[in-house]
Scaffold this motif. Sequence first.
Motif, PDB file in Angstrom:
ATOM      1  N   THR A  38     -12.213  -9.121  -5.687  1.00 51.88           N
ATOM      2  CA  THR A  38     -11.714  -8.518  -6.915  1.00 51.88           C
ATOM      3  C   THR A  38     -12.256  -9.261  -8.129  1.00 51.88           C
ATOM      4  OG1 THR A  38      -9.660  -7.967  -5.758  1.00 51.88           O
ATOM      5  CG2 THR A  38      -9.637  -7.789  -8.152  1.00 51.88           C
ATOM      6  N   THR A  39     -12.672  -8.494  -9.137  1.00 49.36           N
ATOM      7  CA  THR A  39     -13.058  -9.084 -10.416  1.00 49.36           C
ATOM      8  C   THR A  39     -11.819  -9.200 -11.292  1.00 49.36           C
ATOM      9  OG1 THR A  39     -15.271  -8.125 -10.290  1.00 49.36           O
ATOM     10  CG2 THR A  39     -14.507  -8.833 -12.460  1.00 49.36           C
ATOM     11  N   VAL A  65      -5.625  -9.193 -17.562  1.00 50.24           N
ATOM     12  CA  VAL A  65      -5.751  -7.918 -18.269  1.00 50.24           C
ATOM     13  C   VAL A  65      -6.780  -7.001 -17.612  1.00 50.24           C
ATOM     14  CG1 VAL A  65      -4.994  -8.854 -20.478  1.00 50.24           C
ATOM     15  CG2 VAL A  65      -7.420  -8.957 -19.870  1.00 50.24           C
ATOM     16  N   HIS A  66      -7.417  -7.495 -16.569  1.00 43.93           N
ATOM     17  CA  HIS A  66      -8.394  -6.670 -15.848  1.00 43.93           C
ATOM     18  C   HIS A  66      -8.396  -7.097 -14.389  1.00 43.93           C
ATOM     19  CE1 HIS A  66     -12.085  -4.351 -15.091  1.00 43.93           C
ATOM     20  NE2 HIS A  66     -12.503  -5.386 -14.390  1.00 43.93           N
ATOM     21  N   ALA A  67      -8.270  -6.132 -13.502  1.00 46.82           N
ATOM     22  CA  ALA A  67      -8.325  -6.407 -12.066  1.00 46.82           C
ATOM     23  C   ALA A  67      -8.988  -5.212 -11.395  1.00 46.82           C
ATOM     24  CB  ALA A  67      -6.929  -6.638 -11.497  1.00 46.82           C
ATOM     25  N   GLU A  68     -10.186  -5.421 -10.889  1.00 51.77           N
ATOM     26  CA  GLU A  68     -10.956  -4.323 -10.307  1.00 51.77           C
ATOM     27  C   GLU A  68     -11.504  -4.729  -8.944  1.00 51.77           C
ATOM     28  OE1 GLU A  68     -14.840  -1.487 -11.334  1.00 51.77           O
ATOM     29  OE2 GLU A  68     -14.281  -3.154 -12.642  1.00 51.77           O
ATOM     30  N   THR A  98     -13.949  -4.887  -6.084  1.00 50.06           N
ATOM     31  CA  THR A  98     -15.402  -4.761  -6.091  1.00 50.06           C
ATOM     32  C   THR A  98     -16.008  -4.677  -4.697  1.00 50.06           C
ATOM     33  OG1 THR A  98     -15.590  -7.175  -6.194  1.00 50.06           O
ATOM     34  CG2 THR A  98     -15.645  -5.973  -8.280  1.00 50.06           C
ATOM     35  N   LEU A 134     -11.487 -14.246 -23.548  1.00 49.79           N
ATOM     36  CA  LEU A 134     -11.383 -13.418 -22.351  1.00 49.79           C
ATOM     37  C   LEU A 134     -12.356 -13.986 -21.328  1.00 49.79           C
ATOM     38  CD1 LEU A 134      -9.994 -10.899 -21.209  1.00 49.79           C
ATOM     39  CD2 LEU A 134     -11.888  -9.544 -22.094  1.00 49.79           C
ATOM     40  N   TYR A 153      -6.811 -13.197 -20.105  1.00 49.43           N
ATOM     41  CA  TYR A 153      -6.724 -13.481 -21.539  1.00 49.43           C
ATOM     42  C   TYR A 153      -6.095 -14.858 -21.706  1.00 49.43           C
ATOM     43  CZ  TYR A 153      -6.169 -12.312 -26.497  1.00 49.43           C
ATOM     44  OH  TYR A 153      -6.265 -12.278 -27.864  1.00 49.43           O
ATOM     45  N   LEU A 173      -2.798  -6.742 -12.148  1.00 46.76           N
ATOM     46  CA  LEU A 173      -2.801  -6.494 -13.581  1.00 46.76           C
ATOM     47  C   LEU A 173      -1.473  -6.904 -14.218  1.00 46.76           C
ATOM     48  CD1 LEU A 173      -4.824  -5.248 -15.600  1.00 46.76           C
ATOM     49  CD2 LEU A 173      -3.635  -3.069 -15.289  1.00 46.76           C
ATOM     50  N   GLY A 227     -10.061 -10.406 -14.968  1.00 42.14           N
ATOM     51  CA  GLY A 227     -10.205 -10.772 -16.374  1.00 42.14           C
ATOM     52  C   GLY A 227      -8.901 -11.368 -16.870  1.00 42.14           C
ATOM     53  N   PHE A 269     -13.778 -14.065 -17.222  1.00 40.01           N
ATOM     54  CA  PHE A 269     -13.894 -13.240 -16.026  1.00 40.01           C
ATOM     55  C   PHE A 269     -14.303 -14.095 -14.834  1.00 40.01           C
ATOM     56  CE2 PHE A 269     -14.255 -10.086 -19.333  1.00 40.01           C
ATOM     57  CZ  PHE A 269     -13.606  -8.983 -18.802  1.00 40.01           C
TER      58      PHE A 269
END
Length: 320
Positions: free
Chosen positions: A149-150, A114-117, A119, A74, A154, A96, A152, A76
Amino acid sequence: MANHTNHNVENFNVEQALRAYQECLVPLHYHELWSEIVNDFKNVDVTLNQRTTDINFQQFYNKQTLDEEEDSALIFGTNRVTFADNYNALSRNIGLFDLVLIEINHKTYFGMIVHAEQTKVKVASREECLNNNYASNTNSNELQFDLHTTIGIYVSRECSDAIQNYRKENKDKKLPIIKLSNITSSRRMISAIHNIHEWPQYRSLLKPMTEDLYFQLPQGYDPVNVIPEYGFNKSQSEAIAIAEYMFDDLQEHLHMVHGPPGTGKSRTIAGIVLKLLRKLPESGRKEKILLCAPSNNACDELCRRILDEIKKQDFPYRRG
């Protein structure tokens, strides 16, 4: 005959049937998923450059799979996307469950977001827009929004190692990723198959029986009483009437409408929706109608058919 049927039901292995159901349908959905990815990549009118986004990778975590081998990871990083105040993206955004390609030293790897936030959002003034790198893409009268955006992703362990080696060899830590497709819809379908045992009627689906009430016509329905209206033919009108009686019946039912292309299935669905919308206020039930389709295009087509039917039937409605 009844005793034989009961004997079959008593000896029916639900868990075994559930495994067979999943083993059959999940691979089919994966096959459809890859077909959709190929179609998305080939047919969508978006250039390769518009699909590419630079990511600044910063953190790496090796992950174990079910066989306890550390063959996945994983990773980032951060992504910056710029928008104009008319909400037109000036660079390709990612989200995502996007499936992406990562190319490192002429080798290509798959990855899934698998991760989108979000920031940080920076708002640039009109004067600043004239002096930044994106000024050629915006009008001088527009504001500009920088969305940080952060992300992640896989990936395989090999891909993670390759990215880390790339960072050591190159001062520029950014790497381009190419968006292939989004697998949200397929993920939901596969998840539904795995969780079908949580549905109260799943036994009926695994072993359909002719006497099962779930597959029977709703109580009170009689095709003799069906009178076609609004230009629907006899078969279409019967399907709409069955849906109406299903709404009134306390027993849950499943009714399948099938036919070759051009036989009016989509318009029949629109007719069912309008019929139920008429009944909801009368019933006093605070319920909603859920329409599902295997693709966004199919959902859009259903919406168009419903709007067309609203006009044909002069059905009162309000937007929003």
